[in-house]
Enzyme design. Structure first.
Site, mmCIF file in Angstrom:
data_model
loop_
_atom_site.group_PDB
_atom_site.id
_atom_site.type_symbol
_atom_site.label_atom_id
_atom_site.label_comp_id
_atom_site.label_asym_id
_atom_site.label_seq_id
_atom_site.Cartn_x
_atom_site.Cartn_y
_atom_site.Cartn_z
ATOM 1 N N ASN A 140 -28.188 14.525 -9.612
ATOM 2 C CA ASN A 140 -27.571 13.403 -10.332
ATOM 3 C C ASN A 140 -26.609 12.609 -9.452
ATOM 4 O OD1 ASN A 140 -29.023 14.443 -12.397
ATOM 5 N ND2 ASN A 140 -27.290 15.119 -13.630
ATOM 6 N N HIS A 199 -31.221 -36.747 -16.721
ATOM 7 C CA HIS A 199 -32.317 -36.787 -17.713
ATOM 8 C C HIS A 199 -33.656 -37.107 -17.049
ATOM 9 C CE1 HIS A 199 -29.067 -37.054 -20.768
ATOM 10 N NE2 HIS A 199 -28.527 -37.891 -19.890
ATOM 11 N N SER A 244 -57.845 -26.687 -4.102
ATOM 12 C CA SER A 244 -58.470 -26.314 -5.370
ATOM 13 C C SER A 244 -59.906 -25.878 -5.093
ATOM 14 C CB SER A 244 -58.459 -27.521 -6.305
ATOM 15 O OG SER A 244 -59.515 -27.438 -7.235
ATOM 16 N N LYS A 299 -57.393 -32.017 -3.915
ATOM 17 C CA LYS A 299 -56.115 -31.394 -4.274
ATOM 18 C C LYS A 299 -55.352 -30.766 -3.112
ATOM 19 C CE LYS A 299 -54.456 -31.088 -7.838
ATOM 20 N NZ LYS A 299 -54.728 -30.293 -9.026
ATOM 21 N N ASN A 319 -51.967 -28.481 -3.399
ATOM 22 C CA ASN A 319 -51.055 -27.979 -4.435
ATOM 23 C C ASN A 319 -49.841 -27.243 -3.865
ATOM 24 O OD1 ASN A 319 -52.755 -28.894 -6.490
ATOM 25 N ND2 ASN A 319 -53.954 -27.008 -6.450
ATOM 26 N N GLU A 356 -44.586 -23.054 -7.161
ATOM 27 C CA GLU A 356 -44.936 -22.604 -8.513
ATOM 28 C C GLU A 356 -44.781 -21.089 -8.624
ATOM 29 O OE1 GLU A 356 -48.658 -24.570 -9.906
ATOM 30 O OE2 GLU A 356 -48.265 -25.846 -8.181
ATOM 31 N N TYR A 375 -25.564 11.611 -17.128
ATOM 32 C CA TYR A 375 -26.903 11.263 -16.657
ATOM 33 C C TYR A 375 -27.944 11.465 -17.761
ATOM 34 C CZ TYR A 375 -31.279 11.231 -14.075
ATOM 35 O OH TYR A 375 -32.550 10.941 -13.657
ATOM 36 N N GLN A 416 -33.770 6.904 -14.403
ATOM 37 C CA GLN A 416 -34.738 6.914 -13.298
ATOM 38 C C GLN A 416 -35.441 5.550 -13.194
ATOM 39 O OE1 GLN A 416 -37.081 10.415 -12.036
ATOM 40 N NE2 GLN A 416 -38.779 9.440 -13.101
HETATM 41 N N1 ARG Z 1 -35.635 11.126 -9.838
HETATM 42 C C1 ARG Z 1 -34.426 11.224 -10.553
HETATM 43 C C2 ARG Z 1 -33.871 9.812 -10.818
HETATM 44 O O1 ARG Z 1 -34.298 8.928 -10.177
HETATM 45 C C3 ARG Z 1 -33.408 12.024 -9.806
HETATM 46 C C4 ARG Z 1 -32.362 12.644 -10.663
HETATM 47 C C5 ARG Z 1 -32.931 13.761 -11.438
HETATM 48 N N2 ARG Z 1 -31.953 14.431 -12.194
HETATM 49 C C6 ARG Z 1 -32.263 15.179 -13.226
HETATM 50 N N3 ARG Z 1 -31.300 15.717 -13.880
HETATM 51 N N4 ARG Z 1 -33.491 15.364 -13.603
HETATM 52 O O2 ARG Z 1 -33.056 9.603 -11.655
#
Ligand code: ARG
Length: 463
Positions: free
Chosen positions: A114, A160, A281, A287, A289, A294, A321, A326
């Site tokens: 984490n 405008h 085109s 054309k 473009n 775009e 967390y 993720q």
């Molecule tokens: N791949 C996970 C992410 O990107 C890493 C962290 C995972 N942590 C856990 N408690 N499963 O968040």
């Protein structure tokens, strides 16, 4: 078996593994993950949490792994759960081959994925931010270069999308330089807040080991450490801020693209794109473009979408967390990649485009865009502006009826409208005069814009 498999009686289902895996996205953070691990283990050695001998081996092996990934000798396994697991498993495998399996197994002491992913994400995001800042500077310099060539190129300014007042092409381009300078500032500002070390937050509540977070921060070049471990692992403000700054930047690129699309149309013909940066085109042989523009305009949608993804993903999450997070990387990394390709293509397209000065001048001459100056002429001779405005409004009306413009009205026609008009009215409403006299700060007068270009270049150098 997964590293965390010991607690489980069943092998993980393949569908779970595929769904759970983030390696396809987070593999790009391998260098940050290795750098973070090296700093972590260096600190663990200093604090005597990991024996020096094992720590040294970990560092050497991680460096080898990095080299092997970069040379293509080692490919990142697409089946791995994520880049953190992949690298730890590879490290342990290599240590085992060196008869020192235990060394590899010590790396994850006093660390959780984490805080590890929070660290890698921040480091990668800051690197990407710096890259985009570099590209923005180049882009802004290109705009300054182009502007330098066109400080006297008169074109109609619009409100405008109706012709409004005369400006120059340089003045128009420099408006975008200002936007890009703000984009640079916004990204730099987001780096400031991102630049705090989350490592040491552990899974959510730090650790009982006597780690030295400040030392790791110093090793990795962070400005300081996150002050609350729950916040450390669950803060993704940096991702939202950067995605927001990139969205605003895409608004700017998209508006510029829209203008280039208009300017390169047959209706405007203000610029012509080089063949190398235009497309044809499949059916219409004539054309040419502006696909690049775009696509930039279109791709702004996905960058805004990424911001929305991040905001929505975060808004209901309890601390700390959650696996939802993720998803942050795919959204943020896509925004960086999209912005980068847009800047890389738009810049050469713009720097090589051909500016059709005569067409700009002609468009400026036909739209009564000097009407304000005509009213100002009377005002300077003592009439209140509102009254002068009315007189010129009637003059415009009669000119249109007669198929004339202000420059082609005779002095008699002027004097019928007001006796204050004299021969010098023609000089006063000449487009060059209208532009030259707007010399207050921020104005289109060639001298003013030249100064602006110079200070903009200085500001670009100072970032
Ligand atoms: N791949 C996970 C992410 O990107 C890493 C962290 C995972 N942590 C856990 N408690 N499963 O968040």
């Amino acid at each position: 078996m997964a590293l965390w498999g010991a607690r489980f009686a069943q092998k993980a289902d393949k569908r779970l593994n595929d769904f759970n895996s983030s390696i396809a996205v987070d593999r790009v953070m391998y260098a940050q993950d290795i750098e973070g691990s090296i700093a972590h283990v260096t600190m663990l050695m200093k604090q005597q949490i990991v024996p020096g001998e094992d720590g040294e081996l970990i560092i050497r092996t991680l460096e080898e792994i990095k080299e092997d990934i970069e040379s293509g000798k080692l490919s990142i396994c697409p089946e791995a759960e994520d880049i953190h697991m992949f690298l730890e498993e590879e490290l342990t495998k290599r240590c085992r081959e060196k008869g020192k399996e235990n060394a590899g197994k010590r790396l994850h002491t006093a660390r959780s994925r984490n805080d590890q992913v929070a660290l890698d994400g921040r480091m990668y995001a800051m690197e990407q931010c710096r890259r985009v800042i570099g590209l923005l500077k180049e882009f802004a310099v290109t705009l300054c270069d182009k502007a330098d060539e066109h400080t006297e190129t008169i074109m109609p300014g619009y409100t405008h999308l109706q012709r409004a007042q005369p400006i120059t092409f340089a003045h128009h381009l420099m408006a975008y330089t200002e936007m890009l300078l703000r984009d640079i500032e916004r990204l730099e500002d987001s780096i400031k807040r991102c630049n705090r070390l989350p490592l040491g937050s552990g899974a959510l509540a730090t650790t009982t080991y006597p780690i030295d977070r400040e030392y790791v921060a110093e090793l990795l070049g962070f400005d300081g450490v996150c002050q609350n471990s729950l916040d450390g692992v669950s803060d993704r403000d940096f991702a939202m801020e950067m995605a927001a700054a990139l969205s605003i930047l895409m608004v700017h690129l998209s508006r510029l693209s829209e203008e280039v699309i208009l300017w390169s149309s047959w209706e405007f013909k203000f610029i012509e794109l080089q063949d190398a940066f235009a497309t044809g085109s499949s059916i219409m042989p004539q054309k040419k473009n502006p696909d690049v523009c775009e696509l930039v305009r279109g791709k702004s949608g996905r960058v805004f979408g990424n911001l929305q993804t991040l905001l929505t993903m975060m808004k209901g999450l309890p601390l700390s967390y959650n696996k939802d997070m993720q998803e942050d990387k795919e959204a943020l990394f896509d925004s960086f990649a999209t912005v980068e390709t847009c800047l890389n293509t738009l810049r050469p397209m713009l720097s090589t485009c051909i500016v059709k000065k005569e067409n700009m001048r002609q468009a400026a001459a036909r739209g009564f865009i000097n009407a304000t100056d005509c009213a100002d002429y009377l005002t300077k001779r003592g009439i209140p502006f509102r009254e002068a405005y009315g007189i010129v409004g009637r003059l415009v009306h009669t000119s249109i009826e007669k198929g004339k413009v202000l420059e082609t009205l005779t002095l008699e026609e002027y004097q019928e409208a007001s006796s204050l008009f004299e021969e010098d009215i023609y000089q006063a409403i000449a487009l060059e005069t209208c532009v030259k006299n707007r010399k207050v700060t921020g104005g289109p007068a060639p001298e003013t814009v030249k100064k602006h270009i110079k200070t903009a270049r200085e500001r670009l150098g100072s970032h």
